[in-house]
Scaffold this motif. Structure first.
Motif, PDB file in Angstrom:
ATOM      1  N   ALA A  31     -26.336  -3.574  -3.553  1.00  0.00           N
ATOM      2  CA  ALA A  31     -27.221  -4.597  -3.385  1.00  0.00           C
ATOM      3  C   ALA A  31     -27.966  -5.182  -3.911  1.00  0.00           C
ATOM      4  N   GLU A  32     -28.721  -4.978  -4.472  1.00  0.00           N
ATOM      5  CA  GLU A  32     -29.742  -5.882  -5.719  1.00  0.00           C
ATOM      6  C   GLU A  32     -28.810  -6.513  -6.128  1.00  0.00           C
ATOM      7  N   ILE A  33     -27.664  -6.157  -7.045  1.00  0.00           N
ATOM      8  CA  ILE A  33     -27.272  -6.563  -8.065  1.00  0.00           C
ATOM      9  C   ILE A  33     -26.741  -7.395  -7.522  1.00  0.00           C
ATOM     10  N   THR A  34     -25.949  -6.973  -6.550  1.00  0.00           N
ATOM     11  CA  THR A  34     -24.711  -8.720  -6.102  1.00  0.00           C
ATOM     12  C   THR A  34     -25.314  -9.154  -5.115  1.00  0.00           C
ATOM     13  N   THR A  35     -27.076  -8.834  -5.025  1.00  0.00           N
ATOM     14  CA  THR A  35     -27.295 -10.367  -4.719  1.00  0.00           C
ATOM     15  C   THR A  35     -27.599 -11.646  -6.158  1.00  0.00           C
ATOM     16  N   ARG A  36     -28.093 -10.627  -6.711  1.00  0.00           N
ATOM     17  CA  ARG A  36     -27.867 -11.601  -7.738  1.00  0.00           C
ATOM     18  C   ARG A  36     -26.356 -12.416  -8.432  1.00  0.00           C
ATOM     19  N   ALA A  37     -26.155 -11.222  -8.403  1.00  0.00           N
ATOM     20  CA  ALA A  37     -24.907 -11.575  -9.313  1.00  0.00           C
ATOM     21  C   ALA A  37     -23.314 -11.265  -8.623  1.00  0.00           C
ATOM     22  N   PRO A  38     -23.035 -11.448  -7.135  1.00  0.00           N
ATOM     23  CA  PRO A  38     -21.690 -11.101  -6.523  1.00  0.00           C
ATOM     24  C   PRO A  38     -20.688 -10.598  -7.360  1.00  0.00           C
ATOM     25  N   PHE A  39     -19.948 -10.965  -8.310  1.00  0.00           N
ATOM     26  CA  PHE A  39     -18.811 -11.078  -9.416  1.00  0.00           C
ATOM     27  C   PHE A  39     -18.993 -10.843 -10.555  1.00  0.00           C
ATOM     28  N   HIS A  40     -20.446 -10.395 -10.266  1.00  0.00           N
ATOM     29  CA  HIS A  40     -20.307  -9.295 -11.928  1.00  0.00           C
ATOM     30  C   HIS A  40     -19.351  -8.264 -12.684  1.00  0.00           C
ATOM     31  N   PHE A  41     -18.696  -8.681 -13.298  1.00  0.00           N
ATOM     32  CA  PHE A  41     -17.713  -8.139 -14.749  1.00  0.00           C
ATOM     33  C   PHE A  41     -18.592  -6.033 -14.343  1.00  0.00           C
ATOM     34  N   GLU A  42     -18.817  -6.573 -15.418  1.00  0.00           N
ATOM     35  CA  GLU A  42     -19.857  -5.174 -16.108  1.00  0.00           C
ATOM     36  C   GLU A  42     -20.710  -4.556 -15.648  1.00  0.00           C
ATOM     37  N   ALA A  43     -20.928  -5.120 -14.216  1.00  0.00           N
ATOM     38  CA  ALA A  43     -21.491  -3.650 -13.296  1.00  0.00           C
ATOM     39  C   ALA A  43     -20.902  -3.293 -12.850  1.00  0.00           C
ATOM     40  N   HIS A  44     -19.772  -4.330 -11.443  1.00  0.00           N
ATOM     41  CA  HIS A  44     -18.406  -3.626 -10.883  1.00  0.00           C
ATOM     42  C   HIS A  44     -17.868  -2.620 -11.853  1.00  0.00           C
ATOM     43  N   TYR A  45     -17.854  -2.354 -13.346  1.00  0.00           N
ATOM     44  CA  TYR A  45     -17.413  -1.249 -14.313  1.00  0.00           C
ATOM     45  C   TYR A  45     -17.863  -0.346 -14.182  1.00  0.00           C
ATOM     46  N   GLY A  46     -19.448  -0.237 -14.303  1.00  0.00           N
ATOM     47  CA  GLY A  46     -20.873   0.342 -14.520  1.00  0.00           C
ATOM     48  C   GLY A  46     -20.334   1.140 -13.236  1.00  0.00           C
ATOM     49  N   ALA A  47     -20.094   0.214 -11.803  1.00  0.00           N
ATOM     50  CA  ALA A  47     -20.180   0.921 -10.644  1.00  0.00           C
ATOM     51  C   ALA A  47     -18.876   1.385 -10.352  1.00  0.00           C
ATOM     52  N   LEU A  48     -18.085   1.465 -11.180  1.00  0.00           N
ATOM     53  CA  LEU A  48     -16.860   1.926 -10.823  1.00  0.00           C
ATOM     54  C   LEU A  48     -16.742   3.417 -11.913  1.00  0.00           C
ATOM     55  N   GLN A  49     -17.051   3.610 -12.364  1.00  0.00           N
ATOM     56  CA  GLN A  49     -17.537   4.688 -13.011  1.00  0.00           C
ATOM     57  C   GLN A  49     -18.398   6.194 -12.363  1.00  0.00           C
ATOM     58  N   TYR A  50     -19.234   5.141 -11.791  1.00  0.00           N
ATOM     59  CA  TYR A  50     -19.944   5.633 -10.940  1.00  0.00           C
ATOM     60  C   TYR A  50     -19.434   6.717  -9.894  1.00  0.00           C
ATOM     61  N   TRP A  51     -18.547   6.113  -9.133  1.00  0.00           N
ATOM     62  CA  TRP A  51     -17.756   6.486  -8.214  1.00  0.00           C
ATOM     63  C   TRP A  51     -16.410   7.372  -8.057  1.00  0.00           C
ATOM     64  N   CYS A  52     -16.323   7.481  -9.771  1.00  0.00           N
ATOM     65  CA  CYS A  52     -15.031   8.433 -10.094  1.00  0.00           C
ATOM     66  C   CYS A  52     -15.453   9.613 -10.125  1.00  0.00           C
ATOM     67  N   ALA A  53     -13.795  10.509 -10.206  1.00  0.00           N
ATOM     68  CA  ALA A  53     -14.295  11.672  -9.895  1.00  0.00           C
ATOM     69  C   ALA A  53     -14.864  12.618 -10.637  1.00  0.00           C
ATOM     70  N   LYS A  54     -14.865  11.741 -11.982  1.00  0.00           N
ATOM     71  CA  LYS A  54     -15.671  12.649 -13.347  1.00  0.00           C
ATOM     72  C   LYS A  54     -17.128  12.481 -12.739  1.00  0.00           C
ATOM     73  N   TRP A  55     -17.832  11.250 -12.429  1.00  0.00           N
ATOM     74  CA  TRP A  55     -19.054  11.841 -12.377  1.00  0.00           C
ATOM     75  C   TRP A  55     -19.220  11.923 -11.221  1.00  0.00           C
ATOM     76  N   HIS A  56     -19.577  10.814 -10.124  1.00  0.00           N
ATOM     77  CA  HIS A  56     -20.233  10.902  -9.204  1.00  0.00           C
ATOM     78  C   HIS A  56     -19.414  10.154  -7.373  1.00  0.00           C
ATOM     79  N   GLY A  57     -18.438  10.700  -7.501  1.00  0.00           N
ATOM     80  CA  GLY A  57     -17.267  10.168  -6.979  1.00  0.00           C
ATOM     81  C   GLY A  57     -16.145  11.269  -6.407  1.00  0.00           C
ATOM     82  N   SER A  58     -14.984  10.469  -6.271  1.00  0.00           N
ATOM     83  CA  SER A  58     -13.824  10.810  -5.953  1.00  0.00           C
ATOM     84  C   SER A  58     -13.157   9.719  -6.432  1.00  0.00           C
ATOM     85  N   GLU A  59     -11.455  10.585  -7.112  1.00  0.00           N
ATOM     86  CA  GLU A  59     -10.783   9.319  -6.988  1.00  0.00           C
ATOM     87  C   GLU A  59     -10.332   8.081  -5.372  1.00  0.00           C
ATOM     88  N   GLU A  60     -10.345   9.136  -4.275  1.00  0.00           N
ATOM     89  CA  GLU A  60     -10.598   7.718  -2.956  1.00  0.00           C
ATOM     90  C   GLU A  60     -11.888   6.472  -2.990  1.00  0.00           C
TER      91      GLU A  60
END
Length: 356
Positions: free
Chosen positions: A203-232
């Motif tokens: 929420a802090e990131i998207t308040t500052r830059a809602p469509f920031h690609f680099e931020a989205h890439y980092g968040a996607l990695q977090y949500w991947c199964a290999k880190w702290h999320g899942s494929e879904e």
């Protein structure tokens, strides 16, 4: 005559062997036709051989490259000037922070000098924050957990905790800059931030830059199964980001990345030829005309597109992407494999031959 017959057979065998070798030498992709990884057809199109592919670099960017190269030689002033010139362009500012942070993780005397000469400089603080995250990763090493020692893990977590202090200072010095928050995302991969904390950080990131690609890439990695999320969770994050993005943000590419990250056999063509994946590929292609030419992640998305298009046997379209990125292959998907330059050239050659 009977005694001459074996000699005749041997002579004919040598003749046909020589002719087959000569014909093979003229075929595209043979070792004798050109440099490794470069057929005659690829050379005629202006492509570079395998040994001239830069596996450390994503793309050539004079502004960012100049600041990074100066830092590698111990000078901080060009980095400070580049930071000032980029200003509040958050996508490029974050890319510059990352490039400089890689240098500082190897040798930081120039960054220490910058901070001493300009106390409280938010750009230098942002570089310091990300470099500490990189340093933690360097201390851990890139091996699997089973191959990583307790000492390496201890150093990794200790330095990541120190990175949080650097990140907090960078946030304090420039409350608008999202790059320290992006650095915090990457620290969270190693420290195992809970989902609720990452939601708040997002929420802090998207308040500052809602469509920031680099931020989205980092968040996607977090949500991947290999880190702290899942494929879904990763696919849901990518779908939501892509659906709400204006043209030219590259965010539709998140769907391709989420798909690639969760394949058990990422080089198997069957994973790329479904109608769903073809539609995701088309959405990224449709986004490209609106993307600014100096977007720091445009080259990586082109690399990813080229890979998907070759797998889909859309060779002419893949060739367009290869033309735009040839020479720098430090990118998804090639750097996920042992010899990125060779894999890149192999897929490029498939596009060259398939497009004929």
């Amino acid at each position: 005559m009977a005694r001459l017959l074996p000699l005749l057979v041997i002579a004919l065998g040598i003749f046909f062997w020589y002719r087959s070798r000569r014909n093979a030498a003229g075929r595209p992709g043979s070792a004798a036709s050109s440099a490794p990884g470069l057929s005659k057809e690829a050379a005629a199109l202006g492509f570079l051989p395998q040994d001239r592919q830069d596996t450390e670099r994503l793309t050539h960017d004079p502004q960012i490259d100049g600041a990074r190269e100066a830092a590698e030689h111990g000078a901080w002033e060009p980095a400070a000037r580049a930071m000032a010139a980029i200003g509040r362009d958050w996508e490029r500012r974050t890319a510059l922070v990352i490039a400089l942070a890689h240098v500082a993780a190897e040798e930081d005397a120039w960054l220490t000098a910058w901070q001493a000469a300009c106390p409280g400089d938010p750009g230098a603080a942002a570089v310091r924050a990300r470099s500490t995250v990189f340093l933690a990763g360097k201390l851990r090493g890139s091996g699997y957990a089973k191959d990583t020692s307790a000492e390496q893990f201890e150093a990794f977590h200790r330095v990541l905790l120190r990175a949080r202090e650097d990140i907090a200072l960078a946030m304090e010095l420039d409350a608008e800059d999202p790059s320290p928050h992006v650095s915090d995302l990457w620290a969270g991969l190693g420290l195992g931030y809970p989902h609720a904390y990452v939601d708040e950080l997002w929420a802090e990131i998207t308040t500052r830059a809602p469509f920031h690609f680099e931020a989205h890439y980092g968040a996607l990695q977090y949500w991947c199964a290999k880190w702290h999320g899942s494929e879904e969770l990763a696919r849901a994050f990518a779908d939501k980001a892509a659906a709400g993005a204006p043209a030219g943000t590259l965010l539709p590419a998140l769907r391709l990345i989420a798909h690639f990250e969760h394949l058990d056999r990422p080089l198997s063509a069957k994973h790329y030829r479904t109608p769903e994946v073809a539609a995701m590929t088309d959405a990224v292609l449709a986004d490209l005309p609106a993307v600014r030419p100096d977007h720091p992640r445009l080259a990586e998305v082109r690399h990813l597109l080229a890979f998907f298009l070759v797998q889909q046997k859309r060779h002419a379209e893949a060739l367009e992407q290869f033309r735009a990125v040839d020479g720098c292959v430090g990118s998804l998907p090639w750097d996920y494999f042992g010899d990125p330059a060779k894999l890149y050239c192999d897929y490029r050659e498939r596009a060259v031959q398939g497009a004929k």
